[in-house]
Design a protein around this motif. Structure first.
Motif, PDB file in Angstrom:
ATOM      1  N   GLN A 161       0.690  -1.190  -0.142  1.00  0.00           N
ATOM      2  CA  GLN A 161      -0.054  -0.055   0.060  1.00  0.00           C
ATOM      3  C   GLN A 161       0.983   1.223   0.069  1.00  0.00           C
ATOM      4  OE1 GLN A 161      -2.422   0.130   3.593  1.00  0.00           O
ATOM      5  NE2 GLN A 161      -2.007   2.202   3.794  1.00  0.00           N
ATOM      6  N   PRO A 162       0.729   2.189  -0.922  1.00  0.00           N
ATOM      7  CA  PRO A 162       1.383   3.349  -0.755  1.00  0.00           C
ATOM      8  C   PRO A 162       1.217   4.241   0.409  1.00  0.00           C
ATOM      9  CG  PRO A 162      -0.048   3.240  -2.743  1.00  0.00           C
ATOM     10  CD  PRO A 162      -0.503   2.300  -1.757  1.00  0.00           C
ATOM     11  N   GLU A 163       2.472   4.717   0.727  1.00  0.00           N
ATOM     12  CA  GLU A 163       2.425   5.391   2.134  1.00  0.00           C
ATOM     13  C   GLU A 163       1.546   6.446   2.418  1.00  0.00           C
ATOM     14  OE1 GLU A 163       4.616   5.031   5.063  1.00  0.00           O
ATOM     15  OE2 GLU A 163       5.390   3.092   3.952  1.00  0.00           O
ATOM     16  N   VAL A 164       1.233   7.300   1.100  1.00  0.00           N
ATOM     17  CA  VAL A 164       0.364   8.548   1.263  1.00  0.00           C
ATOM     18  C   VAL A 164      -1.172   8.276   1.357  1.00  0.00           C
ATOM     19  CG1 VAL A 164       1.998  10.062   0.073  1.00  0.00           C
ATOM     20  CG2 VAL A 164       0.254   8.855  -1.449  1.00  0.00           C
ATOM     21  N   VAL A 165      -1.411   7.030   1.338  1.00  0.00           N
ATOM     22  CA  VAL A 165      -2.771   6.864   1.026  1.00  0.00           C
ATOM     23  C   VAL A 165      -3.550   7.469   2.109  1.00  0.00           C
ATOM     24  CG1 VAL A 165      -4.824   4.902   1.429  1.00  0.00           C
ATOM     25  CG2 VAL A 165      -2.675   4.445   0.205  1.00  0.00           C
ATOM     26  N   GLY A 166      -3.420   7.308   3.572  1.00  0.00           N
ATOM     27  CA  GLY A 166      -3.964   8.125   4.584  1.00  0.00           C
ATOM     28  C   GLY A 166      -5.231   8.103   4.676  1.00  0.00           C
ATOM     29  N   SER A 167      -6.021   7.244   3.934  1.00  0.00           N
ATOM     30  CA  SER A 167      -7.486   7.409   4.144  1.00  0.00           C
ATOM     31  C   SER A 167      -7.957   6.372   5.462  1.00  0.00           C
ATOM     32  CB  SER A 167      -8.080   6.903   2.867  1.00  0.00           C
ATOM     33  OG  SER A 167      -7.849   5.543   2.451  1.00  0.00           O
ATOM     34  N   ILE A 168      -9.153   6.552   5.864  1.00  0.00           N
ATOM     35  CA  ILE A 168      -9.561   5.863   6.760  1.00  0.00           C
ATOM     36  C   ILE A 168      -9.476   4.321   6.742  1.00  0.00           C
ATOM     37  CG2 ILE A 168     -11.582   5.212   8.479  1.00  0.00           C
ATOM     38  CD1 ILE A 168     -12.537   8.159   7.763  1.00  0.00           C
ATOM     39  N   GLU A 169      -9.678   3.760   5.440  1.00  0.00           N
ATOM     40  CA  GLU A 169      -9.488   2.412   5.413  1.00  0.00           C
ATOM     41  C   GLU A 169      -8.240   1.892   5.180  1.00  0.00           C
ATOM     42  OE1 GLU A 169     -10.108   3.239   0.860  1.00  0.00           O
ATOM     43  OE2 GLU A 169     -10.659   4.546   2.914  1.00  0.00           O
ATOM     44  N   SER A 170      -7.315   2.724   5.269  1.00  0.00           N
ATOM     45  CA  SER A 170      -5.707   2.413   4.866  1.00  0.00           C
ATOM     46  C   SER A 170      -5.270   1.181   5.795  1.00  0.00           C
ATOM     47  CB  SER A 170      -4.752   3.572   4.839  1.00  0.00           C
ATOM     48  OG  SER A 170      -4.607   4.137   6.258  1.00  0.00           O
ATOM     49  N   GLU A 171      -5.816   1.256   7.118  1.00  0.00           N
ATOM     50  CA  GLU A 171      -5.249   0.415   7.899  1.00  0.00           C
ATOM     51  C   GLU A 171      -5.811  -1.110   7.703  1.00  0.00           C
ATOM     52  OE1 GLU A 171      -7.162   0.255  12.060  1.00  0.00           O
ATOM     53  OE2 GLU A 171      -7.985   1.960  11.362  1.00  0.00           O
ATOM     54  N   PHE A 172      -6.718  -1.048   6.953  1.00  0.00           N
ATOM     55  CA  PHE A 172      -7.612  -2.532   6.599  1.00  0.00           C
ATOM     56  C   PHE A 172      -6.843  -2.959   5.131  1.00  0.00           C
ATOM     57  CE2 PHE A 172     -10.795  -0.123   8.941  1.00  0.00           C
ATOM     58  CZ  PHE A 172     -10.606  -0.896   9.938  1.00  0.00           C
ATOM     59  N   ILE A 173      -5.914  -2.376   4.435  1.00  0.00           N
ATOM     60  CA  ILE A 173      -5.482  -2.717   3.063  1.00  0.00           C
ATOM     61  C   ILE A 173      -4.095  -3.573   3.464  1.00  0.00           C
ATOM     62  CG2 ILE A 173      -4.405  -1.809   1.013  1.00  0.00           C
ATOM     63  CD1 ILE A 173      -6.592   0.610   1.370  1.00  0.00           C
ATOM     64  N   SER A 174      -3.922  -4.489   2.592  1.00  0.00           N
ATOM     65  CA  SER A 174      -2.772  -5.237   2.561  1.00  0.00           C
ATOM     66  C   SER A 174      -1.985  -4.787   1.221  1.00  0.00           C
ATOM     67  CB  SER A 174      -2.977  -6.840   2.462  1.00  0.00           C
ATOM     68  OG  SER A 174      -3.853  -7.074   1.447  1.00  0.00           O
TER      69      SER A 174
END
Length: 156
Positions: free
Chosen positions: A113-126
């Motif tokens: 996952q790109p570091e800059v995603v920063g969206s709420i769901e980012s912790e749920f992305i592999s």
């Protein structure tokens, strides 16, 4: 010979939609994809746990992924689906906007996952997978379902 097979390994995934993004989970954890059925609300559960359904004799908790990810909620409609996933003998249904298709993606096309995603769901992305012009967000179901597992197993 086995190494050649490994490098060209593909992963079969179910592609589904939330808002304008396409997400994917491996078919190895998907039990079924269901049309919406009556959901029975369970008191004292987080708001993203919509309740439970009785699916072929199995009581299954249902999670609204839009609410779980902090996205804008939308009324459920004819294209809404419940994807039944199974992790370690634990089944849960995920409400999604639509289930699009089943595709094979090369394992090598999945990037962290790109570091800059920063969206709420980012912790749920592999990770994210580039497939042609499509960008698929790969879900980490362990993280998505962790509190759901805790809530339902604490009650038993």
């Amino acid at each position: 010979m086995a190494e050649v097979i490994e490098s060209s390994k593909e992963m079969k995934v179910i592609v589904f939609q939330l808002m304008e993004k396409e997400y994917a989970v491996g078919v190895d954890v998907v039990e079924s994809i269901e049309k919406l059925i009556s959901i029975t609300r369970v008191p004292k559960t987080p708001s993203y746990i919509k309740g439970v359904i009785n699916l072929r004799g199995v009581v299954t908790p249902i999670v609204d992924l839009r609410e779980r990810f902090g996205m804008e909620l939308k009324p459920l409609d004819d294209s809404s689906r419940i994807i039944i996933v199974s992790l370690e003998e634990f089944e849960v249904g995920l409400i999604v906007d639509s289930a699009n298709d089943v595709i094979d993606i090369p394992v090598g096309s999945i990037e962290p996952q790109p570091e800059v995603v920063g969206s709420i769901e980012s912790e749920f992305i592999s990770g994210v997978a580039k497939v042609g012009k499509r960008l698929l967000v790969m879900l980490n179901l362990e993280k998505v379902l962790q509190p759901v597992k805790r809530v339902t197993t604490d009650e038993v």
